[in-house]
Design a protein around this motif. Sequence first.
Motif, PDB file in Angstrom:
ATOM      1  N   GLU A  58       0.817  -1.204   0.000  1.00  0.00           N
ATOM      2  CA  GLU A  58       0.000   0.000   0.000  1.00  0.00           C
ATOM      3  C   GLU A  58       0.859   1.266   0.000  1.00  0.00           C
ATOM      4  OE1 GLU A  58      -3.172  -0.197  -0.385  1.00  0.00           O
ATOM      5  OE2 GLU A  58      -3.331  -2.365  -0.106  1.00  0.00           O
ATOM      6  N   PRO A  59       0.411   2.333  -0.648  1.00  0.00           N
ATOM      7  CA  PRO A  59       1.156   3.604  -0.628  1.00  0.00           C
ATOM      8  C   PRO A  59       1.013   4.289   0.725  1.00  0.00           C
ATOM      9  CG  PRO A  59      -0.921   3.877  -1.786  1.00  0.00           C
ATOM     10  CD  PRO A  59      -0.802   2.413  -1.481  1.00  0.00           C
ATOM     11  N   ASN A  60       1.951   5.162   1.049  1.00  0.00           N
ATOM     12  CA  ASN A  60       1.932   5.924   2.302  1.00  0.00           C
ATOM     13  C   ASN A  60       1.712   5.042   3.536  1.00  0.00           C
ATOM     14  OD1 ASN A  60       2.095   8.391   0.759  1.00  0.00           O
ATOM     15  ND2 ASN A  60      -0.092   8.160   0.350  1.00  0.00           N
ATOM     16  N   PRO A  61       2.483   3.984   3.676  1.00  0.00           N
ATOM     17  CA  PRO A  61       2.285   3.079   4.801  1.00  0.00           C
ATOM     18  C   PRO A  61       2.690   3.724   6.126  1.00  0.00           C
ATOM     19  CG  PRO A  61       4.302   2.516   3.665  1.00  0.00           C
ATOM     20  CD  PRO A  61       3.639   3.583   2.848  1.00  0.00           C
ATOM     21  N   ILE A  62       2.091   3.221   7.198  1.00  0.00           N
ATOM     22  CA  ILE A  62       2.458   3.617   8.557  1.00  0.00           C
ATOM     23  C   ILE A  62       3.004   2.372   9.237  1.00  0.00           C
ATOM     24  CG2 ILE A  62       1.629   4.508  10.762  1.00  0.00           C
ATOM     25  CD1 ILE A  62      -0.725   5.734   9.026  1.00  0.00           C
ATOM     26  N   PHE A  63       4.259   2.421   9.656  1.00  0.00           N
ATOM     27  CA  PHE A  63       4.900   1.263  10.271  1.00  0.00           C
ATOM     28  C   PHE A  63       4.841   1.379  11.791  1.00  0.00           C
ATOM     29  CE2 PHE A  63       7.079   1.795   6.135  1.00  0.00           C
ATOM     30  CZ  PHE A  63       6.739   0.563   5.572  1.00  0.00           C
ATOM     31  N   VAL A  64       4.373   0.317  12.429  1.00  0.00           N
ATOM     32  CA  VAL A  64       4.328   0.249  13.887  1.00  0.00           C
ATOM     33  C   VAL A  64       5.292  -0.853  14.320  1.00  0.00           C
ATOM     34  CG1 VAL A  64       2.887  -0.059  15.932  1.00  0.00           C
ATOM     35  CG2 VAL A  64       1.907   0.966  13.855  1.00  0.00           C
ATOM     36  N   GLY A  65       6.394  -0.467  14.949  1.00  0.00           N
ATOM     37  CA  GLY A  65       7.426  -1.439  15.298  1.00  0.00           C
ATOM     38  C   GLY A  65       7.651  -1.551  16.787  1.00  0.00           C
ATOM     39  N   VAL A  66       7.769  -2.777  17.250  1.00  0.00           N
ATOM     40  CA  VAL A  66       8.018  -3.053  18.667  1.00  0.00           C
ATOM     41  C   VAL A  66       9.477  -3.455  18.857  1.00  0.00           C
ATOM     42  CG1 VAL A  66       7.448  -4.563  20.616  1.00  0.00           C
ATOM     43  CG2 VAL A  66       5.640  -3.756  19.089  1.00  0.00           C
ATOM     44  N   SER A  67      10.172  -2.805  19.792  1.00  0.00           N
ATOM     45  CA  SER A  67      11.555  -3.128  20.127  1.00  0.00           C
ATOM     46  C   SER A  67      12.430  -3.125  18.866  1.00  0.00           C
ATOM     47  CB  SER A  67      11.603  -4.475  20.855  1.00  0.00           C
ATOM     48  OG  SER A  67      12.870  -4.693  21.441  1.00  0.00           O
ATOM     49  N   PHE A  68      13.092  -4.241  18.535  1.00  0.00           N
ATOM     50  CA  PHE A  68      13.911  -4.294  17.330  1.00  0.00           C
ATOM     51  C   PHE A  68      13.073  -4.070  16.076  1.00  0.00           C
ATOM     52  CE2 PHE A  68      16.165  -7.133  14.113  1.00  0.00           C
ATOM     53  CZ  PHE A  68      17.069  -6.150  13.746  1.00  0.00           C
ATOM     54  N   GLY A  69      11.802  -4.437  16.149  1.00  0.00           N
ATOM     55  CA  GLY A  69      10.892  -4.167  15.040  1.00  0.00           C
ATOM     56  C   GLY A  69      10.754  -2.682  14.771  1.00  0.00           C
ATOM     57  N   GLY A  70      10.976  -1.852  15.806  1.00  0.00           N
ATOM     58  CA  GLY A  70      10.952  -0.410  15.629  1.00  0.00           C
ATOM     59  C   GLY A  70      12.122   0.081  14.804  1.00  0.00           C
ATOM     60  N   ILE A  71      13.264  -0.562  14.976  1.00  0.00           N
ATOM     61  CA  ILE A  71      14.434  -0.226  14.158  1.00  0.00           C
ATOM     62  C   ILE A  71      14.165  -0.580  12.703  1.00  0.00           C
ATOM     63  CG2 ILE A  71      16.818  -0.956  13.672  1.00  0.00           C
ATOM     64  CD1 ILE A  71      17.288  -1.064  16.674  1.00  0.00           C
ATOM     65  N   ILE A  72      13.612  -1.761  12.491  1.00  0.00           N
ATOM     66  CA  ILE A  72      13.282  -2.184  11.128  1.00  0.00           C
ATOM     67  C   ILE A  72      12.247  -1.238  10.515  1.00  0.00           C
ATOM     68  CG2 ILE A  72      12.289  -4.045   9.738  1.00  0.00           C
ATOM     69  CD1 ILE A  72      15.107  -4.603  10.783  1.00  0.00           C
ATOM     70  N   ALA A  73      11.283  -0.798  11.323  1.00  0.00           N
ATOM     71  CA  ALA A  73      10.270   0.141  10.839  1.00  0.00           C
ATOM     72  C   ALA A  73      10.905   1.435  10.354  1.00  0.00           C
ATOM     73  CB  ALA A  73       9.263   0.431  11.957  1.00  0.00           C
ATOM     74  N   GLN A  74      11.858   1.945  11.125  1.00  0.00           N
ATOM     75  CA  GLN A  74      12.537   3.182  10.731  1.00  0.00           C
ATOM     76  C   GLN A  74      13.339   2.994   9.443  1.00  0.00           C
ATOM     77  OE1 GLN A  74      14.204   5.362  14.434  1.00  0.00           O
ATOM     78  NE2 GLN A  74      13.584   3.351  15.198  1.00  0.00           N
ATOM     79  N   GLU A  75      13.947   1.831   9.290  1.00  0.00           N
ATOM     80  CA  GLU A  75      14.701   1.556   8.069  1.00  0.00           C
ATOM     81  C   GLU A  75      13.769   1.385   6.865  1.00  0.00           C
ATOM     82  OE1 GLU A  75      18.144   1.368   7.584  1.00  0.00           O
ATOM     83  OE2 GLU A  75      18.163   2.320   9.561  1.00  0.00           O
ATOM     84  N   LEU A  76      12.579   0.844   7.099  1.00  0.00           N
ATOM     85  CA  LEU A  76      11.626   0.662   6.006  1.00  0.00           C
ATOM     86  C   LEU A  76      11.128   1.992   5.448  1.00  0.00           C
ATOM     87  CD1 LEU A  76       9.490  -2.373   7.234  1.00  0.00           C
ATOM     88  CD2 LEU A  76      10.783  -2.257   5.096  1.00  0.00           C
ATOM     89  N   THR A  77      11.093   3.022   6.275  1.00  0.00           N
ATOM     90  CA  THR A  77      10.618   4.326   5.782  1.00  0.00           C
ATOM     91  C   THR A  77      11.511   4.867   4.669  1.00  0.00           C
ATOM     92  OG1 THR A  77      11.870   5.588   7.454  1.00  0.00           O
ATOM     93  CG2 THR A  77       9.620   4.922   8.019  1.00  0.00           C
ATOM     94  N   LYS A  78      12.744   4.391   4.607  1.00  0.00           N
ATOM     95  CA  LYS A  78      13.661   4.833   3.550  1.00  0.00           C
ATOM     96  C   LYS A  78      13.230   4.346   2.175  1.00  0.00           C
ATOM     97  CE  LYS A  78      17.542   4.873   6.807  1.00  0.00           C
ATOM     98  NZ  LYS A  78      18.863   4.282   7.170  1.00  0.00           N
ATOM     99  N   HIS A  79      12.331   3.356   2.170  1.00  0.00           N
ATOM    100  CA  HIS A  79      11.860   2.778   0.905  1.00  0.00           C
ATOM    101  C   HIS A  79      10.513   3.355   0.467  1.00  0.00           C
ATOM    102  CE1 HIS A  79      14.950  -0.436   0.863  1.00  0.00           C
ATOM    103  NE2 HIS A  79      14.817  -0.385   2.173  1.00  0.00           N
ATOM    104  N   PHE A  80       9.868   4.147   1.345  1.00  0.00           N
ATOM    105  CA  PHE A  80       8.512   4.607   1.044  1.00  0.00           C
ATOM    106  C   PHE A  80       8.357   6.085   1.374  1.00  0.00           C
ATOM    107  CE2 PHE A  80       8.332   0.097   1.990  1.00  0.00           C
ATOM    108  CZ  PHE A  80       7.629  -0.398   0.897  1.00  0.00           C
TER     109      PHE A  80
END
Length: 216
Positions: A58-80
């Motif tokens: 989906e376009p304009n996604p909102i990532f909700v990350g828990v603990s290490f998942g939060g780090i991955i969420a922040q890295e995913l924003t670089k792609h969207f």
Amino acid sequence: MKKHLYFIPGTSASSKIFERIKLPKHLFEIHLLDWIQPLHKNESIASYTTRLSTFVKEPNPIFVGVSFGGIIAQELTKHFKGSKVVLVSSIKHQDEVTPFLKFVRKTKLYKIYPVSFINLTEKIMYRFATKKLKRTLDSYRYYLSLRNKTYTQWAIQSFVTWKQNQPINTLHLHGTKDFVLPVKNIKNVTLINGGTHAMILTKSTTIQHKIINYLA
């Protein structure tokens, strides 16, 4: 138009940890991102999140990350472009970890984490455990289902060595009783009173209300 939220669990956890999060269906659509297997224990976060990003449709996604998942969420924003992040029990910068984890990073002790020994110890404990302890271990196995050696080594190494020069602007929810990532080391957070590092399970109602208010 609905907002699309992609939830990312913490280290070794499955997306089952989000079972108690309920958001208004006319406003939000929830997508659960489970961990994929790293190519090897030294795969970069950039490489890993590039592969994981193919599951975000989906376009304009909102990532909700828990603990290490939060780090991955922040890295995913670089792609969207236009994406947002909500962090739960996580960090925005490498200096927000404890002095012990900084020591582990500096000395590279994460390279000798005894994954096989810990898994064997758990099996032995379960065999001789009381009924109460077995219930605790069963819960542990239910929510923390991904524990193979390559993944665990990759996740620990990636968490400890992650660096971000400039913390992003985000809603950061953090428990006052989080002893894994103590809030005293973290800046610009929304406190959840009594929340522990596992508050995604124990404070789910409070967390979902905070998310709704932030996004609405």
